[in-house]
Design a protein around this motif. Structure first.
Motif, PDB file in Angstrom:
ATOM      1  N   GLU A  21       1.223  -1.633   0.287  1.00  0.00           N
ATOM      2  CA  GLU A  21      -0.464  -0.385   0.529  1.00  0.00           C
ATOM      3  C   GLU A  21       1.118   1.077  -0.051  1.00  0.00           C
ATOM      4  N   ARG A  22       2.677   1.212   0.806  1.00  0.00           N
ATOM      5  CA  ARG A  22       2.865   2.787   0.702  1.00  0.00           C
ATOM      6  C   ARG A  22       3.316   2.673  -0.249  1.00  0.00           C
ATOM      7  N   GLU A  23       3.513   1.320  -1.250  1.00  0.00           N
ATOM      8  CA  GLU A  23       4.746   1.783  -2.719  1.00  0.00           C
ATOM      9  C   GLU A  23       3.558   1.134  -3.507  1.00  0.00           C
ATOM     10  N   ARG A  24       2.743   1.957  -3.687  1.00  0.00           N
ATOM     11  CA  ARG A  24       1.441   2.058  -4.599  1.00  0.00           C
ATOM     12  C   ARG A  24       2.301   2.250  -5.579  1.00  0.00           C
ATOM     13  N   THR A  25       2.384   3.689  -5.453  1.00  0.00           N
ATOM     14  CA  THR A  25       2.845   4.228  -6.974  1.00  0.00           C
ATOM     15  C   THR A  25       4.208   3.909  -7.534  1.00  0.00           C
ATOM     16  N   ALA A  26       4.953   3.297  -6.449  1.00  0.00           N
ATOM     17  CA  ALA A  26       6.347   3.073  -6.879  1.00  0.00           C
ATOM     18  C   ALA A  26       6.539   1.919  -8.034  1.00  0.00           C
ATOM     19  N   ILE A  27       5.016   1.100  -7.062  1.00  0.00           N
ATOM     20  CA  ILE A  27       5.008  -0.217  -8.214  1.00  0.00           C
ATOM     21  C   ILE A  27       4.470   0.091 -10.006  1.00  0.00           C
ATOM     22  N   ILE A  28       3.778   0.879  -9.560  1.00  0.00           N
ATOM     23  CA  ILE A  28       3.487   1.271 -10.473  1.00  0.00           C
ATOM     24  C   ILE A  28       4.036   2.064 -12.268  1.00  0.00           C
ATOM     25  N   ASP A  29       5.031   3.289 -10.868  1.00  0.00           N
ATOM     26  CA  ASP A  29       6.024   3.951 -11.814  1.00  0.00           C
ATOM     27  C   ASP A  29       6.777   2.696 -12.301  1.00  0.00           C
ATOM     28  N   ALA A  30       7.551   2.003 -11.605  1.00  0.00           N
ATOM     29  CA  ALA A  30       8.162   0.760 -12.735  1.00  0.00           C
ATOM     30  C   ALA A  30       7.678  -0.166 -13.190  1.00  0.00           C
ATOM     31  N   ASN A  31       6.604  -0.153 -12.747  1.00  0.00           N
ATOM     32  CA  ASN A  31       5.559  -1.154 -14.265  1.00  0.00           C
ATOM     33  C   ASN A  31       5.344  -0.369 -15.849  1.00  0.00           C
ATOM     34  N   LYS A  32       5.011   0.811 -15.766  1.00  0.00           N
ATOM     35  CA  LYS A  32       5.523   1.886 -16.398  1.00  0.00           C
ATOM     36  C   LYS A  32       6.491   2.007 -17.229  1.00  0.00           C
ATOM     37  N   LYS A  33       7.781   1.490 -16.856  1.00  0.00           N
ATOM     38  CA  LYS A  33       9.037   1.435 -17.735  1.00  0.00           C
ATOM     39  C   LYS A  33       8.770   0.414 -18.342  1.00  0.00           C
ATOM     40  N   ASP A  34       8.114  -0.884 -18.286  1.00  0.00           N
ATOM     41  CA  ASP A  34       7.945  -1.828 -18.729  1.00  0.00           C
ATOM     42  C   ASP A  34       6.864  -1.666 -20.121  1.00  0.00           C
ATOM     43  N   LEU A  35       6.300  -0.975 -19.847  1.00  0.00           N
ATOM     44  CA  LEU A  35       4.877  -0.617 -20.706  1.00  0.00           C
ATOM     45  C   LEU A  35       5.755  -0.006 -21.691  1.00  0.00           C
ATOM     46  N   GLU A  36       6.664   0.536 -21.474  1.00  0.00           N
ATOM     47  CA  GLU A  36       6.848   1.718 -22.408  1.00  0.00           C
ATOM     48  C   GLU A  36       7.918   0.496 -23.402  1.00  0.00           C
ATOM     49  N   ALA A  37       8.766  -0.041 -22.535  1.00  0.00           N
ATOM     50  CA  ALA A  37       9.923  -0.603 -23.481  1.00  0.00           C
ATOM     51  C   ALA A  37       9.267  -1.863 -24.547  1.00  0.00           C
TER      52      ALA A  37
END
Length: 399
Positions: A21-37
């Motif tokens: 819950e605390r790192e929700r935003t960081a998880i989604i941001d890391a995933n965005k890097k994968d999606l962009e690649a």
């Protein structure tokens, strides 16, 4: 790994819920890097890669659900005392070290790990390169939860190996492996079966079939087909093949209605030669290999059969032995179909999309097993243990 008491394991999971819950935003941001690649050449793989707020909620729910389940380790299966006074107790025990190899889906990094850990197994996670950033942050969060409760990070570990290194690891593991679960397509499964030196539990492909009987309620049939095909095309429980009994009343009209309905949902409709006489504008499939294929796309193949027995034979010949469904109002026919179709899950008047741990009431799942040993269907918490005999004596010797 040593046996942990239930309280310690649950404390780790409680910590993980807070951290996710605390790192929700960081998880989604890391995933965005994968999606962009990601090049999006495979839409199903891309769909499985996405992590959004809903997916993080599901990760948290999975950890919480497993935390609330009973500890599966050390449960008594049988207890008997023989004439010679030996007391023999069969109990559940951890596998040891489990390796799971999977493509795309970062949520597997949560679900597989939480199940393995609660069942007192060490787990090695070999995720796909397309989800690297997502998996790295999730591993980091697991390690934080473990260390916050005084446990080694070795309980849950990502393997950072290329294909050739993975092959070598399977042949000559640098640490003991007790079970490998390949979760992906046929190519991955064959790769693991070829190179592994320990037990392999197959999480098979889909290629699921649905049979519409001459005794079917047509409205039910159409609704189930549309749901099973379009609800989630990337799911291994999605529908790929429909067999329709030619004796169904108003047969030609209903076949045309089904085609129209599917095409309204942007599903490409392929047909066999018999259905092709009714749906003359659709692509006719003559190659047998298409019947074996798992589509993972908005595509479906419709074929004609003359009986339930013919449908059963086709399903057992071509399906991935994952899920199969019959639509009929004849309960005797349904039971015969369910008894004789060789699939992990068989359905009567329902969508194949329910072959899922959460939907079947077992909570989070490691995979859907199409093996017959040691378990078939969703691999939940209670399926991630083996058994062990405890034999209590008082000096007995065999004579």
């Amino acid at each position: 790994m040593k046996l942990l008491n239930t309280e310690i394991k649950n404390n780790v999971l409680k910590s993980m819920i807070t951290i996710l819950e605390r790192e929700r935003t960081a998880i989604i941001d890391a995933n965005k890097k994968d999606l962009e690649a990601f090049q999006r050449e495979d839409q199903a793989l891309y769909d499985r890669l996405i992590v959004n707020d809903k997916k993080v909620d599901e990760m948290i729910a999975a950890v919480n659900a497993v935390m609330l389940q009973d500890d599966p380790v050390g449960k008594e299966i049988t207890n008997r005392t023989l004439e010679n006074k030996l007391n023999i107790v069969n109990t559940t025990a951890p596998f040891g070290t489990i390796l799971i190899i999977y493509e795309s889906r970062p949520d597997v990094t949560i679900e597989a790990a939480v199940l393995a850990f609660k069942a007192n197994n060490k787990i090695l996670l070999k995720g796909g390169k397309e989800a690297l950033n997502s998996n790295l942050i999730l591993e980091q969060l697991w390690h934080e939860a473990l260390e916050a409760n005084g446990l080694s990070k070795d309980w849950i570990k990502l393997l950072h190996l290329q294909r050739e290194e993975t092959q070598e690891f399977l042949k000559n593991p640098t640490e003991p492996l007790d079970l490998i679960v390949p979760r992906g397509g046929e190519r991955l499964i064959n790769f693991v079966k070829t190179h592994a030196t320990c037990a392999v539990l197959i999480s098979g492909r889909g290629n699921n079939f649905l049979y519409v009987s001459e005794h079917a309620d047509w409205s039910k049939a159409v609704n189930v087909i549309i749901n099973a095909k379009t609800d989630k095309i990337s799911g291994c429980n999605a529908l790929d093949k429909v067999l329709i009994n030619k004796n169904l009343p108003e047969y030609d009209t209903k076949v045309k209605m089904l085609q129209e309905k599917l095409e309204q949902h942007k599903v490409e409709v392929l047909v066999d030669t018999k259905i092709g006489r009714i749906l003359t504008d659709n692509t006719v499939v003559n190659e047998e290999n298409v019947w074996h294929e798992e589509f993972l796309a908005l595509k479906i193949l419709i074929g004609e059969v003359s009986s339930s027995e013919e449908a059963i034979e086709m399903i057992n010949t071509y399906s991935g032995k994952h899920s199969a469904s019959i639509i009929t109002e004849d309960k005797t026919e349904a039971l015969n179909f369910m008894h004789n179709v060789d699939s992990a899950a068989v359905y009567h008047n329902a969508s194949t999309r329910f072959t899922d741990g959460g939907q079947m009431g077992v909570g989070a799942e490691l995979a859907i097993s199409t093996d017959k040993l040691h378990h078939r269907g969703p691999l939940g918490l209670n399926q991630l243990v083996t058994n062990k005999y405890y034999v209590y004596g008082d000096g007995q010797v065999r004579v």
